[in-house]
Design an enzyme around this catalytic site. Structure first.
Site, PDB file in Angstrom:
ATOM      1  N   ASP A  62     -40.523  28.170 -19.654  1.00  0.00           N
ATOM      2  CA  ASP A  62     -39.500  28.945 -20.041  1.00  0.00           C
ATOM      3  C   ASP A  62     -38.805  28.515 -21.380  1.00  0.00           C
ATOM      4  O   ASP A  62     -39.112  27.622 -21.876  1.00  0.00           O
ATOM      5  CB  ASP A  62     -38.380  28.543 -18.814  1.00  0.00           C
ATOM      6  CG  ASP A  62     -37.454  29.752 -18.872  1.00  0.00           C
ATOM      7  OD1 ASP A  62     -37.406  30.251 -17.437  1.00  0.00           O
ATOM      8  OD2 ASP A  62     -36.364  30.129 -19.531  1.00  0.00           O
TER       9      ASP A  62
ATOM     10  N   ASP B 167     -41.202  30.385 -26.054  1.00  0.00           N
ATOM     11  CA  ASP B 167     -41.124  31.848 -25.763  1.00  0.00           C
ATOM     12  C   ASP B 167     -41.975  32.487 -25.169  1.00  0.00           C
ATOM     13  O   ASP B 167     -43.055  32.750 -25.913  1.00  0.00           O
ATOM     14  CB  ASP B 167     -40.452  32.284 -27.150  1.00  0.00           C
ATOM     15  CG  ASP B 167     -39.989  33.595 -27.208  1.00  0.00           C
ATOM     16  OD1 ASP B 167     -40.409  34.455 -26.388  1.00  0.00           O
ATOM     17  OD2 ASP B 167     -39.587  34.152 -28.164  1.00  0.00           O
TER      18      ASP B 167
ATOM     19  N   ASN C 159     -44.230  36.045 -15.356  1.00  0.00           N
ATOM     20  CA  ASN C 159     -42.618  36.436 -14.616  1.00  0.00           C
ATOM     21  C   ASN C 159     -41.396  36.333 -15.620  1.00  0.00           C
ATOM     22  O   ASN C 159     -40.738  37.025 -15.173  1.00  0.00           O
ATOM     23  CB  ASN C 159     -42.651  35.411 -13.548  1.00  0.00           C
ATOM     24  CG  ASN C 159     -41.266  35.419 -12.785  1.00  0.00           C
ATOM     25  OD1 ASN C 159     -40.817  36.437 -12.166  1.00  0.00           O
ATOM     26  ND2 ASN C 159     -40.554  34.380 -13.131  1.00  0.00           N
TER      27      ASN C 159
ATOM     28  N   TYR D 220     -35.457  48.482 -19.817  1.00  0.00           N
ATOM     29  CA  TYR D 220     -36.087  47.574 -18.914  1.00  0.00           C
ATOM     30  C   TYR D 220     -36.919  48.346 -17.887  1.00  0.00           C
ATOM     31  O   TYR D 220     -38.103  48.039 -17.590  1.00  0.00           O
ATOM     32  CB  TYR D 220     -34.729  47.194 -18.181  1.00  0.00           C
ATOM     33  CG  TYR D 220     -35.172  46.309 -16.990  1.00  0.00           C
ATOM     34  CD1 TYR D 220     -35.550  44.927 -17.390  1.00  0.00           C
ATOM     35  CD2 TYR D 220     -35.298  46.611 -15.537  1.00  0.00           C
ATOM     36  CE1 TYR D 220     -35.920  43.936 -16.249  1.00  0.00           C
ATOM     37  CE2 TYR D 220     -35.333  45.867 -14.602  1.00  0.00           C
ATOM     38  CZ  TYR D 220     -35.875  44.224 -14.879  1.00  0.00           C
ATOM     39  OH  TYR D 220     -36.174  43.508 -13.936  1.00  0.00           O
TER      40      TYR D 220
ATOM     41  N   LYS E 226     -40.900  47.866 -17.454  1.00  0.00           N
ATOM     42  CA  LYS E 226     -41.708  47.503 -15.948  1.00  0.00           C
ATOM     43  C   LYS E 226     -42.415  48.530 -15.518  1.00  0.00           C
ATOM     44  O   LYS E 226     -43.585  48.262 -14.913  1.00  0.00           O
ATOM     45  CB  LYS E 226     -40.446  47.231 -15.167  1.00  0.00           C
ATOM     46  CG  LYS E 226     -39.501  46.034 -15.389  1.00  0.00           C
ATOM     47  CD  LYS E 226     -40.323  44.884 -15.371  1.00  0.00           C
ATOM     48  CE  LYS E 226     -39.286  43.659 -15.363  1.00  0.00           C
ATOM     49  NZ  LYS E 226     -39.692  42.216 -15.480  1.00  0.00           N
TER      50      LYS E 226
ATOM     51  N   THR F  88     -30.682  36.178  -8.022  1.00  0.00           N
ATOM     52  CA  THR F  88     -31.411  35.268  -9.209  1.00  0.00           C
ATOM     53  C   THR F  88     -30.294  35.198 -10.406  1.00  0.00           C
ATOM     54  O   THR F  88     -29.191  35.674 -10.564  1.00  0.00           O
ATOM     55  CB  THR F  88     -32.569  35.596  -9.825  1.00  0.00           C
ATOM     56  OG1 THR F  88     -32.278  36.949 -10.337  1.00  0.00           O
ATOM     57  CG2 THR F  88     -33.579  35.859  -8.585  1.00  0.00           C
TER      58      THR F  88
HETATM   59  N1  LIG Z   1     -33.753  39.580  -9.783  1.00  0.00           N
HETATM   60  C1  LIG Z   1     -34.211  40.860  -9.412  1.00  0.00           C
HETATM   61  O1  LIG Z   1     -33.325  41.437  -8.765  1.00  0.00           O
HETATM   62  C2  LIG Z   1     -35.292  41.437  -9.880  1.00  0.00           C
HETATM   63  C3  LIG Z   1     -35.869  42.418  -9.621  1.00  0.00           C
HETATM   64  C4  LIG Z   1     -36.910  43.068 -10.283  1.00  0.00           C
HETATM   65  C5  LIG Z   1     -37.733  42.345 -11.038  1.00  0.00           C
HETATM   66  N2  LIG Z   1     -37.249  41.112 -11.380  1.00  0.00           N
HETATM   67  C6  LIG Z   1     -38.094  40.493 -12.493  1.00  0.00           C
HETATM   68  O2  LIG Z   1     -38.300  39.042 -12.219  1.00  0.00           O
HETATM   69  C7  LIG Z   1     -38.533  38.442 -13.277  1.00  0.00           C
HETATM   70  C8  LIG Z   1     -37.793  36.998 -13.032  1.00  0.00           C
HETATM   71  O3  LIG Z   1     -36.564  37.424 -13.102  1.00  0.00           O
HETATM   72  P1  LIG Z   1     -35.335  36.395 -12.034  1.00  0.00           P
HETATM   73  O4  LIG Z   1     -34.697  37.615 -11.251  1.00  0.00           O
HETATM   74  O5  LIG Z   1     -35.888  35.286 -11.526  1.00  0.00           O
HETATM   75  O6  LIG Z   1     -34.106  36.050 -13.012  1.00  0.00           O
HETATM   76  P2  LIG Z   1     -33.720  34.774 -13.802  1.00  0.00           P
HETATM   77  O7  LIG Z   1     -32.735  35.255 -14.887  1.00  0.00           O
HETATM   78  O8  LIG Z   1     -33.230  33.838 -12.791  1.00  0.00           O
HETATM   79  O9  LIG Z   1     -35.154  34.236 -14.482  1.00  0.00           O
HETATM   80  C9  LIG Z   1     -35.769  34.831 -15.411  1.00  0.00           C
HETATM   81  C10 LIG Z   1     -36.212  33.710 -16.415  1.00  0.00           C
HETATM   82  O10 LIG Z   1     -36.982  34.014 -17.458  1.00  0.00           O
HETATM   83  C11 LIG Z   1     -36.584  33.288 -18.571  1.00  0.00           C
HETATM   84  N3  LIG Z   1     -36.892  34.060 -19.805  1.00  0.00           N
HETATM   85  C12 LIG Z   1     -36.110  35.102 -20.477  1.00  0.00           C
HETATM   86  N4  LIG Z   1     -36.785  35.163 -21.371  1.00  0.00           N
HETATM   87  C13 LIG Z   1     -37.885  34.403 -21.886  1.00  0.00           C
HETATM   88  C14 LIG Z   1     -38.650  34.299 -22.902  1.00  0.00           C
HETATM   89  N5  LIG Z   1     -38.723  35.036 -23.986  1.00  0.00           N
HETATM   90  N6  LIG Z   1     -39.577  33.343 -22.973  1.00  0.00           N
HETATM   91  C15 LIG Z   1     -39.449  32.520 -21.830  1.00  0.00           C
HETATM   92  N7  LIG Z   1     -38.794  32.494 -20.837  1.00  0.00           N
HETATM   93  C16 LIG Z   1     -38.029  33.498 -20.571  1.00  0.00           C
HETATM   94  C17 LIG Z   1     -35.138  33.102 -18.513  1.00  0.00           C
HETATM   95  O11 LIG Z   1     -34.615  32.013 -19.060  1.00  0.00           O
HETATM   96  C18 LIG Z   1     -34.977  32.794 -17.249  1.00  0.00           C
HETATM   97  O12 LIG Z   1     -35.183  31.518 -16.331  1.00  0.00           O
HETATM   98  C19 LIG Z   1     -38.094  39.175 -14.348  1.00  0.00           C
HETATM   99  O13 LIG Z   1     -39.329  39.716 -14.922  1.00  0.00           O
HETATM  100  C20 LIG Z   1     -37.240  40.265 -14.039  1.00  0.00           C
HETATM  101  O14 LIG Z   1     -37.239  41.493 -14.698  1.00  0.00           O
HETATM  102  C21 LIG Z   1     -35.931  40.717 -11.052  1.00  0.00           C
END
Ligand SMILES: NC(=O)c1ccc[n+]([C@@H]2O[C@H](COP(=O)([O-])OP(=O)(O)OC[C@H]3O[C@@H](n4cnc5c(N)ncnc54)[C@H](O)[C@@H]3O)[C@@H](O)[C@H]2O)c1
Length: 266
Positions: free
Chosen positions: A41, A62, A89, A155, A159, A190
Site C-alpha cells: 500500500d 505506489d 485491489n 471511477y 472499473k 471501508t
Molecule cells: N468500499 C466499497 O464500497 C467498494 C465498492 C466497490 C469497489 N471497491 C474497491 O475496493 C478496493 C479497495 O477499497 P476499499 O473499499 O477497501 O477502500 P480503502 O480506502 O479502505 O482501501 C483502499 C486502499 O488502497 C490504497 N491505495 C490507494 N491508492 C494507492 C496507490 N496508488 N498505491 C497503493 N495503494 C493505494 C489506500 O491507501 C487504501 O489503503 C478499491 O479498488 C475500491 O475501488 C470498494
C-alpha cells in the site's frame, strides 16, 4: 497470532491496497488459511495490517507505478521464493465528479491507479505465477463498472475497464495455468466509504445504508475477502475471466418504484 496451516499452506499471496478495508481483511483471511502474505500500500497503515502475522511482509509502494510494481514483485519473490496469487485491489474513488466536471488530471490519476495499476500487476506477476506452475490473479472492480450510479464518471469507467482487463488477460494467459478474475463489490464499509457511513450515523440514518439491495444492509470487508480466498483457491479451478458481483443483490434488479411488487410476505 498463530495461523492454522490449511488450503494456502506454502502459497505466497500479494495484496495491494492492504493498509485498509478490503485489502487488509483479505491479507488476514489468506494468512488465516496458512499463506505467506505480502501486503502492499502507499499508506503507512500497511505495517499494522501484518502485525502479528507469522509469514508476512509489508511494503509501501505506489500500485499505479510500473517500477514500484516490479519492486513489489521482486520483493515478494526474494522473501518467499515466488508468487502464487496476486490481488490487485488498490483503488481511489476520485470523488463524485461527473462527465461535465471531470478534469484531465482527475481522469489520469483515477485510471492510473484503478486500471493501469491492475494491468501492471498482471504484466509483472503473471510470469512469476507461471513459474510456480500456475495460480490466480484477482482484481477489484466494482458494481460501478457494471452501470451508472455507484461513483464518479472516471471511477465507473476505470472499473468497467478492470472488468474488460480480466477478460482479455484470461484469454491471453490461456494454457498458462493462471486464472484471472475480478470481484465487483457493492457498498462495503471501508476507508473509501467512511464519510458516507459517518454522515448517516450522525443523522441516525444508518438503516438507509445498503437499503437498495434485498439484504437491506451494507457489506463488510470480510465478505469480499471470503470471495477472494475462494476465487484464488482450487475450489474455483473452473472460474476464469469473470467479474463476480458481491453486492447483496443490488445489481439483480432494474430500479422499481413499487417496492411491494412481487414481494413475499416475510
Ligand atoms: N468500499 C466499497 O464500497 C467498494 C465498492 C466497490 C469497489 N471497491 C474497491 O475496493 C478496493 C479497495 O477499497 P476499499 O473499499 O477497501 O477502500 P480503502 O480506502 O479502505 O482501501 C483502499 C486502499 O488502497 C490504497 N491505495 C490507494 N491508492 C494507492 C496507490 N496508488 N498505491 C497503493 N495503494 C493505494 C489506500 O491507501 C487504501 O489503503 C478499491 O479498488 C475500491 O475501488 C470498494
Amino acid at each position: 497470532m498463530m495461523e492454522q496451516a490449511s488450503a494456502f499452506s506454502g502459497k505466497v499471496v500479494v495484496v495491494t491496497g492492504a493498509a485498509s478495508g478490503i485489502g487488509r481483511a483479505t491479507v488476514r483471511a489468506f494468512a488465516a488459511q496458512g499463506a505467506s502474505v505480502v501486503a502492499a500500500d502507499c499508506a503507512e497503515g500497511v505495517h499494522e495490517t501484518v502485525a502479528g502475522l507469522a509469514q508476512a511482509l509489508a511494503i509501501q509502494i505506489d500500485a499505479g507505478d510500473e517500477a514500484a510494481v516490479q519492486q513489489l514483485v521482486e520483493a515478494a519473490c526474494d522473501r518467499f521464493g515466488g508468487i502464487d496469487v496476486f490481488y490487485a485491489n488498490a483503488g481511489i474513488s476520485g470523488g463524485t465528479a461527473g462527465i461535465l466536471d471531470s478534469t484531465v488530471e482527475l481522469w489520469t490519476e483515477v485510471l492510473r491507479v484503478n486500471l493501469i495499476g491492475p494491468a501492471l500487476a498482471i504484466k509483472h506477476a503473471a510470469p512469476r505465477i507461471v513459474a510456480r506452475g500456475g495460480g490466480a490473479i484477482l482484481c477489484t472492480a466494482s458494481v460501478a463498472g457494471l452501470r451508472s450510479g455507484a461513483g464518479g464518471t472516471p471511477y465507473s469507467a476505470s472499473k468497467a475497464g478492470v472488468i474488460n482487463l480480466v477478460q482479455t488477460a484470461a484469454q491471453q494467459l490461456a494454457t498458462s495455468g493462471v486464472r484471472v478474475n475480478a470481484i465487483c463489490p457493492g457498498l462495503i464499509e471501508t476507508g473509501m466509504t467512511e464519510r458516507a457511513f459517518t454522515y448517516a450515523r450522525e443523522r441516525g440514518r444508518e438503516d438507509r445504508l445498503g437499503q437498495l439491495n434485498p439484504l437491506r444492509r451494507a457489506g463488510v470487508p470480510e465478505e469480499i475477502a471470503a470471495v477472494a480466498v475462494f476465487l484464488a483457491s482450487d475450489a474455483a479451478s473452473y472460474v476464469n475471466g469473470q467479474a463476480i458481483v458481491v453486492d447483496g443483490g443490488l445489481s439483480s434488479s432494474h430500479p422499481v418504484t413499487r417496492q411491494e411488487f412481487g414481494k413475499a410476505a416475510f
